[in-house]
Write a protein that holds these residues in place. Structure first.
Motif: not given
Lengths: 223, 323, 224
Positions: A171-179, C71-81
């Motif tokens: 859901q974090g990915i879907t919502r763009g919520d890094a936290d 999580a590894v994939i997800a963690l870079f997504f907020p930084l790099l889009g």
């Protein structure tokens, strides 16, 4: 980043996901230990059978976990949710567990086994009194790898309806919520490290000090 | 050739110096054997010569030049090095292993190849059979011979040997020792040899250095050490069969009654030894043939007679009446 | 479960092949980057000046392994889009671990007496590295590369979640629409890619491995 804030604001949800995650992992672990360690011991005397079973485990290990979830959810009687998640994760545990049991039994010095035979031990006695205790360090290394692996892959079960920590990441990915992502990833890693640490404590109690294994063992994975 | 002056070494994790103010001289063409129990510093001394260990006091010179002024890899290429575990490179064939130092020294290829063949033959091995094998395909004795060949490859004037024969079984060890002595007759290297086996030391050494806890206890030729042990430590190191060892190193001529220009027929029971043979051989012959005198000859010419009482007196005198 | 053959063959023959090139890109670029970073890093960690850091760095690597791939994939997504960038970066980092670990383990496993003999013969540290340590380490390092390759082939599926395309697109579509046929079609190609890559790396390993290590490959692996 303020993932701590996220955890505080959603304590109930986080606790629920964490509990689901841990209960899934522990259930899978118990099932896997019973199933695969027995299988590993049974096949250890038959080189060709062992080769075939380990080969199968390797193949399963090469299939992306999401595919396995996707394939098994269509099997009648499994469907979305915990049953499919359990079956898939138990299958994933097959490779590292059987392989470590097999390697452990094979690594027992032939001279020691011979000495046991010379003392008049039966095959069963050889297995229980010599091979199993001496294989423990290798088996335990396998169990610890499995625990970490299962904890990580369990996050993927969120795609087939499990309400666990994978959901926070997804859901974090879907919502763009890094936290939300960081909170999910962090808790999963902590669980993996904690379970690994606990297994390490158990290992210290169970394994003869004469046999302690080097923990800095090369990573073998599925190669 | 190699000179140690007040050389010391203390390792970081230890209070006691591993090597404590050692001064000694190794002569050109000699086999100098460092002997003592484990922890006496013998290996450290050896490894200081090729700078695998750096001394923290004193100086070591080779032909008058301090080794500290030399570049370590360049220095090591001029010194042969043989260790107990051999340390052959497992991914290279025997021939490639022996060719290693010539390669490092950038010898032309044909010169290296010729040298490798020569050395394999010198070690009593068949180049066509062993040359292409890998180290794990050799027996312990063969591997050790290859280790020596590799150390000799670039014809270094100095050889360092650290318990080279300790890992093989006793029978092979005796054979390797004999081969080693024969080889030294032809190559005439200056050799520093480390062992904990006093028999090996006496057999191989021209000069012995007895060490204990990093300190030099006694130096001398084998017979000097056997006949005049410095203290109880050396005595116990030499073992209970010191008398026998002495007889092994005493020539028959030194204990015989010489025939002083005596002419005429010599009473002889037909048993004879050569004047340079060890007394031990004469003694064995006496026991076998049940006699108490043996004729000593130089070639075919009788020069004296060796009698049992003379041997007994000799041994009693040096070992304090134990025989 | 009713199997829709038409849907399956359409997925297998028309939809999935279009993702092969994307997926390979998601595997090969991270793998090459990981080798270029992890091998020198692993070598550095076995040099005397850095050796004492070895254990600490390896335990960081081990802890890194506990972060789930998702999580590894997800963690870079907020930084790099969205897109290739974060996916490739994340996959690179994921592939680093097995290669670095095996490089360190392999070089550390070179017998001390072999290195001692090499030094005693006058080899410089550089010569010891290139003539002794690395040749002896090839099998273990290559086994790490293979592990990384197989891991990357399956982890790259997750790139689809952050807009990185690849075979994951068709597999996730199958999950979302409950279409088993799509999942199967995508998985078949993943399996094929893993097998082909593994074979290719084995061939490469054969070229790099000194002859004697091939003969007793098993023994060497166990020893390492």
């Amino acid at each position: 980043m303020n993932f701590a804030g996220f955890i505080c604001d959603n304590t109930g949800l986080v606790l629920e996901y964490t509990a689901n995650h841990v209960s899934l992992v522990i259930g899978v672990l118990l099932l896997s230990l019973a199933l695969w360690i027995t299988t590993g011991l049974l096949i250890s005397r038959h080189a060709r059978l062992a080769g075939a079973v380990i080969g199968l485990g390797n193949v399963v290990f090469c299939i992306p976990s999401i595919s396995l979830f996707g394939l098994f959810m269509s099997v009648p009687g499994l469907g979305l949710g915990r049953r499919t998640a359990t079956v898939v994760l138990v299958l994933y545990a097959m490779m590292p567990l059987i392989r470590s049991v097999h390697a452990g039994i094979r690594s027992v010095d032939a001279a020691v086994v011979n000495a046991g035979k010379g003392m008049g031990m039966t095959n069963l006695q050889l297995l229980l009194k010599i091979q199993v205790p001496m294989a423990w360090p290798a088996v335990f290394a396998g169990i610890r790898v499995t625990v970490v692996l299962i904890t990580g892959i369990a996050t993927m079960a969120t795609f087939i309806g499990e309400r666990n920590l994978g959901r926070l990441i997804h859901q974090g990915i879907t919502r763009g919520d890094a936290d939300m992502i960081v909170a999910g990833a962090l808790i999963v890693s902590l669980i993996a490290l904690l379970l690994d640490y606990l297994m390490g404590r158990v290992e210290r109690i169970i394994i003869s000090p004469g046999l302690r294994y080097q923990s800095l063992e090369p990573y073998r994975g599925s190669a | 050739m190699i000179h140690f002056d007040q050389v010391s070494k203390t390792f970081a994790a230890s209070q006691r110096p591993a090597v404590d103010r050692i001064t000694l001289h190794v002569k050109q063409g000699n086999i100098c054997v460092f002997v003592g129990p484990s922890g006496c510093g013998k290996t450290t001394i050896l490894r200081m010569i090729n700078r695998l260990v750096t001394p923290d006091g004193g100086t070591i010179t080779i032909d008058g030049r301090s080794i500290m002024q030399m570049d370590p890899p360049a220095l090591r290429r001029t010194i042969g090095y043989v260790i107990q575990q051999v340390g052959l490179l497992p991914h290279r064939t025997i021939a490639q292993n022996i060719a290693l130092v010539p390669e490092l020294l950038k010898w032309p290829r044909d010169k290296t190849e010729k040298r490798v063949l020569e050395l394999i033959e010198m070690m009593g091995l068949d180049p066509s059979e062993v040359g292409h094998k890998y180290p794990h395909q050799l027996s312990g004795g063969q591997a050790q011979r290859v280790g020596v060949a590799r150390a000799l490859a670039a014809d270094p004037p100095i050889m360092l040997m650290d318990e080279p024969f300790a890992a093989v079984d006793p029978i092979v060890r005796l054979r390797l020792q004999d081969e080693f002595l024969r080889l030294q007759q032809t190559v005439q290297k200056t050799i520093c040899f480390v062992t904990h086996d006093i028999n090996e030391a006496i057999k191989l050494g021209d000069y012995l250095v007895v060490l204990k806890e990093g300190r030099l206890v006694q130096t001398g030729t084998p017979i000097e050490i056997l006949t005049q042990p410095e203290d109880d430590f050396v005595l116990s190191l030499l073992g209970d069969d010191r008398g026998v060892k002495i007889l092994d190193l005493t020539r028959a001529e030194t204990l015989m009654e010489p025939f002083e220009n005596r002419l005429g027929p010599i009473k002889s029971n037909g048993h004879r030894v050569q004047s340079i043979d060890p007394v031990k051989i004469a003694l064995e012959m006496m026991m076998q043939k049940n006699t108490d005198e043996i004729l000593v000859c130089k070639g075919t010419r009788p020069v004296g007679i060796l009698r049992w009482p003379a041997i007994k007196t000799h041994v009693n005198r040096i070992s304090g009446g134990t025989v | 479960m009713n199997f829709d053959m038409d849907l399956f063959s359409q997925a297998l023959l028309q939809r999935a092949p279009g993702h092969i090139a994307e997926h390979l890109q998601l595997v090969i670029i991270p793998l090459v980057l990981a080798i270029l970073i992890a091998m020198p890093a692993g070598i550095l960690l076995t040099r005397p000046a850095y050796r004492h850091h070895g254990r600490r760095v390896m335990s960081v690597f081990n802890a890194g392994q506990t972060i789930p791939p998702l999580a590894v994939i997800a963690l870079f997504f907020p930084l790099l889009g969205l897109g290739y960038g974060p996916a490739i970066l994340a996959l690179t980092i994921y592939a680093l671990l097995p290669i670095a670990r095996n490089t360190v383990a392999a070089i550390s496993a070179v017998p001390a007496e072999v290195k001692d003999a090499a030094r005693g013969m006058g080899m410089t540290p550089k010569e010891i590295l290139f003539r002794v340590e690395l040749p002896l380490s090839v099998p273990t390092i290559m086994s790490g590369v293979k592990t990384a390759a197989i891991l990357t082939v399956s982890t790259a599926v997750l790139a689809a979640l952050v807009g990185g395309k690849g075979m994951g697109a068709i597999i996730f579509a199958g999950i979302n629409f409950f279409r088993f046929e799509l999942v199967l079609a995508g998985t078949i190609y993943i399996g094929l890619m893993a097998i082909v890559l593994e074979r290719a790396l084995s061939l490469l390993e054969g070229l790099l491995t000194p002859a004697h290590l091939k003969n007793r490959h098993g023994a060497h692996r166990r020893a390492a």
